[in-house]
Scaffold this motif. Structure first.
Motif, PDB file in Angstrom:
ATOM      1  N   VAL A   1      58.538  62.151  37.782  1.00 31.42           N
ATOM      2  CA  VAL A   1      58.950  63.175  38.738  1.00 31.42           C
ATOM      3  C   VAL A   1      59.449  64.414  38.002  1.00 31.42           C
ATOM      4  O   VAL A   1      59.133  65.553  38.383  1.00 31.42           O
ATOM      5  N   ALA A   2      60.207  64.205  36.927  1.00 36.45           N
ATOM      6  CA  ALA A   2      60.721  65.338  36.149  1.00 36.45           C
ATOM      7  C   ALA A   2      59.576  66.122  35.527  1.00 36.45           C
ATOM      8  O   ALA A   2      59.606  67.361  35.480  1.00 36.45           O
ATOM      9  N   TYR A   3      58.550  65.414  35.062  1.00 35.16           N
ATOM     10  CA  TYR A   3      57.379  66.068  34.479  1.00 35.16           C
ATOM     11  C   TYR A   3      56.661  66.933  35.519  1.00 35.16           C
ATOM     12  O   TYR A   3      56.299  68.084  35.243  1.00 35.16           O
ATOM     13  N   VAL A   4      56.472  66.388  36.712  1.00 31.24           N
ATOM     14  CA  VAL A   4      55.810  67.135  37.784  1.00 31.24           C
ATOM     15  C   VAL A   4      56.651  68.347  38.185  1.00 31.24           C
ATOM     16  O   VAL A   4      56.112  69.439  38.424  1.00 31.24           O
ATOM     17  N   ASP A   5      57.969  68.182  38.245  1.00 35.54           N
ATOM     18  CA  ASP A   5      58.850  69.301  38.567  1.00 35.54           C
ATOM     19  C   ASP A   5      58.671  70.450  37.572  1.00 35.54           C
ATOM     20  O   ASP A   5      58.617  71.626  37.962  1.00 35.54           O
ATOM     21  N   ARG A   6      58.572  70.110  36.302  1.00 38.60           N
ATOM     22  CA  ARG A   6      58.406  71.145  35.272  1.00 38.60           C
ATOM     23  C   ARG A   6      57.084  71.888  35.452  1.00 38.60           C
ATOM     24  O   ARG A   6      57.021  73.116  35.290  1.00 38.60           O
ATOM     25  N   LEU A   7      56.034  71.139  35.793  1.00 39.90           N
ATOM     26  CA  LEU A   7      54.740  71.772  35.997  1.00 39.90           C
ATOM     27  C   LEU A   7      54.763  72.710  37.203  1.00 39.90           C
ATOM     28  O   LEU A   7      54.185  73.798  37.169  1.00 39.90           O
TER      29      LEU A   7
ATOM     30  N   MET B   1      59.079  56.058  44.960  1.00 39.47           N
ATOM     31  CA  MET B   1      57.691  55.741  44.661  1.00 39.47           C
ATOM     32  C   MET B   1      57.321  55.904  43.182  1.00 39.47           C
ATOM     33  O   MET B   1      56.405  55.235  42.699  1.00 39.47           O
ATOM     34  N   PHE B   2      58.047  56.786  42.475  1.00 31.87           N
ATOM     35  CA  PHE B   2      57.634  57.106  41.113  1.00 31.87           C
ATOM     36  C   PHE B   2      58.825  57.103  40.173  1.00 31.87           C
ATOM     37  O   PHE B   2      59.964  57.264  40.597  1.00 31.87           O
ATOM     38  N   SER B   3      58.541  56.956  38.885  1.00 30.87           N
ATOM     39  CA  SER B   3      59.607  56.915  37.889  1.00 30.87           C
ATOM     40  C   SER B   3      60.275  58.291  37.760  1.00 30.87           C
ATOM     41  O   SER B   3      59.674  59.324  38.045  1.00 30.87           O
ATOM     42  N   GLU B   4      61.512  58.273  37.300  1.00 34.98           N
ATOM     43  CA  GLU B   4      62.267  59.519  37.150  1.00 34.98           C
ATOM     44  C   GLU B   4      61.605  60.452  36.145  1.00 34.98           C
ATOM     45  O   GLU B   4      61.560  61.673  36.357  1.00 34.98           O
ATOM     46  N   SER B   5      61.060  59.882  35.073  1.00 37.60           N
ATOM     47  CA  SER B   5      60.421  60.716  34.050  1.00 37.60           C
ATOM     48  C   SER B   5      59.170  61.395  34.591  1.00 37.60           C
ATOM     49  O   SER B   5      58.892  62.559  34.279  1.00 37.60           O
TER      50      SER B   5
ATOM     51  N   HIS C   1      51.527  65.400  51.401  1.00 37.37           N
ATOM     52  CA  HIS C   1      52.274  66.657  51.474  1.00 37.37           C
ATOM     53  C   HIS C   1      53.240  66.647  52.654  1.00 37.37           C
ATOM     54  O   HIS C   1      54.408  67.040  52.529  1.00 37.37           O
ATOM     55  N   ALA C   2      52.767  66.175  53.807  1.00 33.80           N
ATOM     56  CA  ALA C   2      53.617  66.119  55.001  1.00 33.80           C
ATOM     57  C   ALA C   2      54.778  65.138  54.807  1.00 33.80           C
ATOM     58  O   ALA C   2      55.908  65.409  55.235  1.00 33.80           O
ATOM     59  N   LEU C   3      54.505  64.006  54.159  1.00 33.31           N
ATOM     60  CA  LEU C   3      55.569  63.038  53.889  1.00 33.31           C
ATOM     61  C   LEU C   3      56.633  63.638  52.971  1.00 33.31           C
ATOM     62  O   LEU C   3      57.829  63.467  53.195  1.00 33.31           O
ATOM     63  N   GLY C   4      56.175  64.340  51.929  1.00 32.31           N
ATOM     64  CA  GLY C   4      57.122  64.973  51.022  1.00 32.31           C
ATOM     65  C   GLY C   4      57.961  66.019  51.719  1.00 32.31           C
ATOM     66  O   GLY C   4      59.178  66.127  51.481  1.00 32.31           O
ATOM     67  N   MET C   5      57.340  66.784  52.602  1.00 30.85           N
ATOM     68  CA  MET C   5      58.059  67.824  53.329  1.00 30.85           C
ATOM     69  C   MET C   5      59.075  67.227  54.301  1.00 30.85           C
ATOM     70  O   MET C   5      60.178  67.745  54.477  1.00 30.85           O
ATOM     71  N   ARG C   6      58.697  66.114  54.921  1.00 34.77           N
ATOM     72  CA  ARG C   6      59.568  65.509  55.922  1.00 34.77           C
ATOM     73  C   ARG C   6      60.679  64.662  55.302  1.00 34.77           C
ATOM     74  O   ARG C   6      61.835  64.699  55.737  1.00 34.77           O
ATOM     75  N   LEU C   7      60.341  63.888  54.275  1.00 36.28           N
ATOM     76  CA  LEU C   7      61.294  62.926  53.721  1.00 36.28           C
ATOM     77  C   LEU C   7      62.038  63.433  52.492  1.00 36.28           C
ATOM     78  O   LEU C   7      63.040  62.854  52.086  1.00 36.28           O
ATOM     79  N   GLY C   8      61.515  64.480  51.877  1.00 41.37           N
ATOM     80  CA  GLY C   8      62.223  65.098  50.771  1.00 41.37           C
ATOM     81  C   GLY C   8      62.181  64.305  49.470  1.00 41.37           C
ATOM     82  O   GLY C   8      61.410  63.361  49.305  1.00 41.37           O
ATOM     83  N   ARG C   9      63.045  64.701  48.558  1.00 42.04           N
ATOM     84  CA  ARG C   9      63.050  64.128  47.207  1.00 42.04           C
ATOM     85  C   ARG C   9      63.268  62.615  47.157  1.00 42.04           C
ATOM     86  O   ARG C   9      62.737  61.950  46.241  1.00 42.04           O
ATOM     87  N   PRO C  10      64.007  61.993  48.074  1.00 41.37           N
ATOM     88  CA  PRO C  10      64.191  60.538  47.991  1.00 41.37           C
ATOM     89  C   PRO C  10      62.893  59.742  47.953  1.00 41.37           C
ATOM     90  O   PRO C  10      62.828  58.698  47.310  1.00 41.37           O
ATOM     91  N   ILE C  11      61.837  60.228  48.634  1.00 42.71           N
ATOM     92  CA  ILE C  11      60.584  59.472  48.626  1.00 42.71           C
ATOM     93  C   ILE C  11      59.952  59.488  47.242  1.00 42.71           C
ATOM     94  O   ILE C  11      59.333  58.509  46.809  1.00 42.71           O
ATOM     95  N   LEU C  12      60.132  60.583  46.504  1.00 38.83           N
ATOM     96  CA  LEU C  12      59.627  60.629  45.132  1.00 38.83           C
ATOM     97  C   LEU C  12      60.365  59.628  44.260  1.00 38.83           C
ATOM     98  O   LEU C  12      59.762  58.929  43.441  1.00 38.83           O
ATOM     99  N   ALA C  13      61.678  59.548  44.435  1.00 37.73           N
ATOM    100  CA  ALA C  13      62.486  58.637  43.632  1.00 37.73           C
ATOM    101  C   ALA C  13      62.129  57.181  43.901  1.00 37.73           C
ATOM    102  O   ALA C  13      62.195  56.333  43.003  1.00 37.73           O
TER     103      ALA C  13
END
Length: 201
Positions: free
Chosen positions: A94-100, A88-92, A74-86
């Motif tokens: 990440v998009a699925y998690v965003d929808r949830l 570490m994980f596939s675009e599809s 959670h802290a990494l996501g807050m500090r590094l933002g969306r680029p870390i998701l891109a």
């Protein structure tokens, strides 16, 4: 890649009856909530069977380690933002998690914490979405505690007899308990919301 993950899982399971079993279990549980690809359930099951008298305690410890790792994610996501998701994980995914998150908010964390979906994606995404850390920790603790605590308690009570059942039916069991947990949580929320409204009238 699948063969590599299988070998890695087998390597971890090799620690089940070693002196380092609990340490390896807790470290892998912590790391799995951030980046590690192997869920702790198989190793927890194996270690709990070897050390059945403390199986329930092991479930609690794994839940605590997993939530601690999720807080780091959670802290990494807050500090590094969306680029870390891109990265570490596939675009599809990440998009699925965003929808949830858009649809369910903190409930998505509770469901992901208990079900077999990759929890690390949700932990990091919660930081990216700036989800309140207190709510995130509470939802994570409930979900992870229910998931790993269930394994620990069942092994403590039933020992090796439960191994085959959990191995063959774990996804179905987690989905069923998740639905029940969400239903109970929604009922509790609506009950207290109604009471607050009545007190204001």
């Amino acid at each position: 890649m699948r063969e590599l993950l299988h070998d890695l899982s087998d390597w971890l399971l090799g620690f089940a009856d070693s002196d380092w079993a609990i340490v390896v279990l807790l470290v892998s549980s912590f790391a799995e909530s951030i980046f590690f690809p192997i869920p702790p359930d198989p190793l927890l099951l194996a270690v709990a069977i070897v050390q059945q008298p403390i199986a329930a305690l092991l479930g609690v410890l794994v839940a605590v380690a997993s939530v601690a790792g999720a807080v780091v994610g959670h802290a990494l996501g807050m500090r590094l933002g969306r680029p870390i998701l891109a990265k570490m994980f596939s675009e599809s995914r990440v998009a699925y998690v965003d929808r949830l998150f858009e649809r369910f908010g903190v409930w998505a964390i509770l469901i992901a914490a208990f079900t077999p979906v990759p929890y690390k994606v949700f932990a990091i995404a919660a930081g990216v979405w700036r989800m309140d850390r207190r709510k995130f920790v509470i939802a994570s603790a409930i979900g992870r505690g229910a998931r790993f605590g269930t394994i620990g308690v069942l092994v403590f009570l039933l020992g090796e007899e439960i191994e085959k059942f959990l191995t063959e039916n774990f996804e179905l069991l987690t989905i069923g308990v998740s639905v029940a947990a969400v239903a109970l949580g929604a009922g509790w929320y609506l009950f207290h919301r109604r009471r607050r409204r009545q007190s204001k009238e």
